[in-house]
Design an enzyme around this catalytic site. Structure first.
Site, PDB file in Angstrom:
ATOM      1  N   HIS A 192       0.857  -1.194   0.000  1.00 39.98           N
ATOM      2  CA  HIS A 192       0.000   0.000   0.000  1.00 39.98           C
ATOM      3  C   HIS A 192       0.886   1.235   0.000  1.00 39.98           C
ATOM      4  O   HIS A 192       1.721   1.412   0.885  1.00 39.98           O
ATOM      5  CB  HIS A 192      -0.931  -0.013   1.217  1.00 39.98           C
ATOM      6  CG  HIS A 192      -1.960  -1.096   1.144  1.00 39.98           C
ATOM      7  ND1 HIS A 192      -2.311  -1.865   2.222  1.00 39.98           N
ATOM      8  CD2 HIS A 192      -2.700  -1.524   0.084  1.00 39.98           C
ATOM      9  CE1 HIS A 192      -3.249  -2.733   1.826  1.00 39.98           C
ATOM     10  NE2 HIS A 192      -3.487  -2.552   0.547  1.00 39.98           N
ATOM     11  N   GLU A 195       1.736   3.880   3.025  1.00 38.34           N
ATOM     12  CA  GLU A 195       2.257   3.373   4.300  1.00 38.34           C
ATOM     13  C   GLU A 195       3.782   3.434   4.274  1.00 38.34           C
ATOM     14  O   GLU A 195       4.468   2.430   4.223  1.00 38.34           O
ATOM     15  CB  GLU A 195       1.705   1.958   4.526  1.00 38.34           C
ATOM     16  CG  GLU A 195       0.173   1.954   4.562  1.00 38.34           C
ATOM     17  CD  GLU A 195      -0.476   0.572   4.402  1.00 38.34           C
ATOM     18  OE1 GLU A 195       0.244  -0.438   4.372  1.00 38.34           O
ATOM     19  OE2 GLU A 195      -1.721   0.523   4.307  1.00 38.34           O
ATOM     20  N   ARG A 250      -3.238   4.725  -2.130  1.00 44.85           N
ATOM     21  CA  ARG A 250      -3.090   3.388  -1.550  1.00 44.85           C
ATOM     22  C   ARG A 250      -2.853   2.312  -2.609  1.00 44.85           C
ATOM     23  O   ARG A 250      -2.054   1.397  -2.432  1.00 44.85           O
ATOM     24  CB  ARG A 250      -4.386   3.074  -0.781  1.00 44.85           C
ATOM     25  CG  ARG A 250      -4.577   1.625  -0.347  1.00 44.85           C
ATOM     26  CD  ARG A 250      -5.944   1.480   0.321  1.00 44.85           C
ATOM     27  NE  ARG A 250      -6.356   0.107   0.539  1.00 44.85           N
ATOM     28  CZ  ARG A 250      -6.129  -0.565   1.664  1.00 44.85           C
ATOM     29  NH1 ARG A 250      -5.481  -0.010   2.662  1.00 44.85           N
ATOM     30  NH2 ARG A 250      -6.534  -1.800   1.797  1.00 44.85           N
ATOM     31  N   HIS A 320       2.898  -3.443   6.692  1.00 41.20           N
ATOM     32  CA  HIS A 320       1.862  -2.440   6.470  1.00 41.20           C
ATOM     33  C   HIS A 320       1.873  -1.448   7.634  1.00 41.20           C
ATOM     34  O   HIS A 320       2.630  -1.590   8.586  1.00 41.20           O
ATOM     35  CB  HIS A 320       0.488  -3.120   6.423  1.00 41.20           C
ATOM     36  CG  HIS A 320       0.257  -3.975   5.229  1.00 41.20           C
ATOM     37  ND1 HIS A 320      -0.475  -3.559   4.161  1.00 41.20           N
ATOM     38  CD2 HIS A 320       0.677  -5.225   4.931  1.00 41.20           C
ATOM     39  CE1 HIS A 320      -0.524  -4.510   3.246  1.00 41.20           C
ATOM     40  NE2 HIS A 320       0.186  -5.545   3.692  1.00 41.20           N
ATOM     41  N   GLU A 394       1.267  -4.696  11.030  1.00 38.78           N
ATOM     42  CA  GLU A 394       0.739  -3.334  10.930  1.00 38.78           C
ATOM     43  C   GLU A 394       1.576  -2.521  11.904  1.00 38.78           C
ATOM     44  O   GLU A 394       1.434  -2.647  13.119  1.00 38.78           O
ATOM     45  CB  GLU A 394      -0.739  -3.283  11.342  1.00 38.78           C
ATOM     46  CG  GLU A 394      -1.688  -4.007  10.394  1.00 38.78           C
ATOM     47  CD  GLU A 394      -2.037  -3.181   9.154  1.00 38.78           C
ATOM     48  OE1 GLU A 394      -1.672  -1.997   9.089  1.00 38.78           O
ATOM     49  OE2 GLU A 394      -2.680  -3.741   8.250  1.00 38.78           O
TER      50      GLU A 394
HETATM   51 ZN   LIG Z   1      -1.557  -1.771   4.149  1.00 38.51          ZN
END
Ligand SMILES: [Zn+2]
Ligand SMILES: *[C@@H]1O[C@H](CO)[C@@H](O)[C@H](O)[C@H]1NC(C)=O
Ligand SMILES: *[C@@H]1O[C@H](CO)[C@@H](O)[C@H](O)[C@H]1NC(C)=O
Ligand SMILES: *[C@@H]1O[C@H](CO)[C@@H](O)[C@H](O)[C@H]1NC(C)=O
Ligand SMILES: *[C@@H]1O[C@H](CO)[C@@H](O)[C@H](O)[C@H]1NC(C)=O
Length: 433
Positions: A192, A195, A250, A320, A394
């Site tokens: 993405h 990020e 994104r 991410h 994340e």
């Molecule tokens: Zn992501």
């Protein structure tokens, strides 16, 4: 039918129609001038339903979760609200008696705060490359070329294919060369585009490996016994676009002619329950799954590489932001994976190792129940294709800066994440039963 909470259903949709989406053209002062990021935690089914409907209609930019389907009672919803939209949305939320807080009151100012700081700073530190700033795609690629030349004993750079816009998809193979069969770990960052802490971590990982290989017995063991395939920027076109045009882009940059929308969510485009729950068929949505599985050349190229090396690759790690979570399969359904106990204990140890650095706590668990259900993800695909340890990180934070994590937090974020990755890697080298 009355909504839960006792209000007649007719009242709210009435006002929903008055909500105005932002006009595409913006005034002076930058693309995001006056935009806000707000946080709402829906307290009951009524609020959840209202928010889903409003955010779906407005097509606001959801930061967390990534689509209106994922708005869940009792969990955080962070959303970027363009200036024009906030004029009608905020009174609407007040009228509906839904509490919200403002995380970022002027997004353009927040962006300029970061880029302003950066321009004062030398992009190269005294000792050479500066790993504590975000780097553009061009900078990351020339860094890779440089390492390929200067560290040819441990680094080999190659391309797995080309992006939609024709950019090479570079990967670094890291490890001590050996005639013997070695297991491998795949790491990708930047699926993405917005990020940015992801690519910064991939660079950090390579730096740490090369700098500590001689002195740290754990790193030496890792590079002796394993290969690491590291892809610092998976979604190269999107990442480039997030630097040049839209900081909060994104998706990929493939063009959909029928809808005049760009991009596919590269983490919904994999052939695993493709475009089922938690993905969108609409080309203009941020979680668009694409016209067919592996439609994106980036996804197709990496899937091809992973399929070819599936016997060798024992772990798949994807980076991410943001949420501070360590997730493992399944993402597309609520079910326990066959290797649950080994994977779960690897995650448990990894988040403890991470916390030992600065006390930052990560939640961990199956992606479906810890974050939300989403289909067509790279992690589920890797697991289904025989890679026994598949994780998605994340990274920081939990919404204070969100995607605009300041460069001063690159070092602590990457330092603690290194501990988690090393811990998972060592787990892999042991037998688990
Ligand atoms: Zn992501
Ligand atoms: C500006 O950046 C600094 C650190 O980089 C941060 O501490 C501060 O909160 C930021 N201010 C705004 C308005 O975002
Ligand atoms: C990396 O270096 C090797 C020579 O050591 C070279 O053959 C290879 O083409 C280089 N990779 C890239 C992507 O330039
Ligand atoms: C991995 O984490 C566990 C739990 O914190 C710890 O006991 C173990 O020593 C760690 N191993 C390494 C190599 O960091
Ligand atoms: C479980 O993990 C082991 C290695 O730890 C692997 O050999 C086995 O294939 C895995 N099983 C599944 C269903 O992923």
């Amino acid at each position: 039918m009355p909504l839960p909470g006792g209000r007649p259903a007719a009242l709210l949709p009435l006002c929903l129609l008055c909500l105005q989406a932002a006009l595409p053209l913006r005034g002076h002062g930058g693309r995001y001038a006056g935009d806000k990021v707000i946080r709402v935690v829906p307290e009951n089914a009524r609020e959840t339903q209202i928010l889903r409907a409003a955010f779906n209609r407005l097509k606001v930019d959801l930061w967390q979760p990534s689509s209106p389907f994922h708005i869940i009672e009792g969990t955080v919803t962070d959303v970027r609200v363009p200036q024009n939209t906030s004029r009608s949305l905020l009174p609407y939320l007040q009228q509906a008696n839904i509490q919200y807080t403002i995380l970022i009151s002027d997004l353009q100012k927040a962006i300029e705060n970061q880029t302003g700081l950066r321009s004062y700073r030398n992009r190269r530190s005294l000792s050479g490359y500066n790993y504590e700033v975000y780097h553009s795609l061009e900078e990351i690629q020339s860094w890779m070329h440089h390492l390929n030349k200067t560290h040819s004993d441990l680094v080999h750079m190659f391309s797995v294919g080309k992006s939609y816009e024709g950019r090479p998809l570079f990967v670094l193979k890291l490890g001590k060369r050996s005639q013997l069969y070695k297991k491998a770990v795949w790491i990708d960052c930047g699926i993405h585009a917005r990020e940015w802490i992801g690519p910064a971590f991939c660079q950090w990982f390579v730096k740490e490996a090369l700098q500590t290989y001689q002195t740290d017995p754990v790193m030496r063991k890792m590079l002796t016994q394993l290969y690491f395939y590291i892809m610092p920027v998976f979604n190269v076109d999107g990442y480039h676009f997030s630097w040049t045009n839209d900081r909060f882009w994104r998706k990929t940059r493939s063009k959909n002619t029928r809808f005049r929308c760009y991009g596919v969510d590269a983490n919904r485009n994999w052939k695993v329950k493709w475009c089922d729950e938690g993905a969108s068929f609409h080309p203009c949505d941020d979680t668009y799954c694409g016209p067919f599985p592996e439609s994106e050349p980036e996804v197709k190229a990496v899937a091809h590489f992973l399929r070819k090396h599936r016997k060798q690759i024992k772990a798949y790690l994807s980076f991410h932001a943001y949420a501070q979570m360590l997730l493992y399969p399944y993402s597309y359904k609520y079910a326990t994976i066959p290797n649950f106990s080994c994977v779960e204990s690897a995650a448990y140890n990894a988040v403890n190792a991470l916390q030992s650095a600065y006390g930052i706590r990560y939640r961990y668990g199956p992606a479906s129940s810890t974050l939300y259900v989403s289909s067509g993800s790279s992690m589920d695909w890797a697991y289904k294709n025989g890679i026994p340890y598949a994780f998605a990180f994340e990274l920081r934070d939990t919404g204070h800066f969100g995607f605009l994590l300041p460069e001063t937090l690159i070092k602590p974020t990457c330092t603690e994440t290194m501990l988690a990755v090393k811990n998972i890697t060592l787990h892999l080298l042991k037998k688990c039963h």
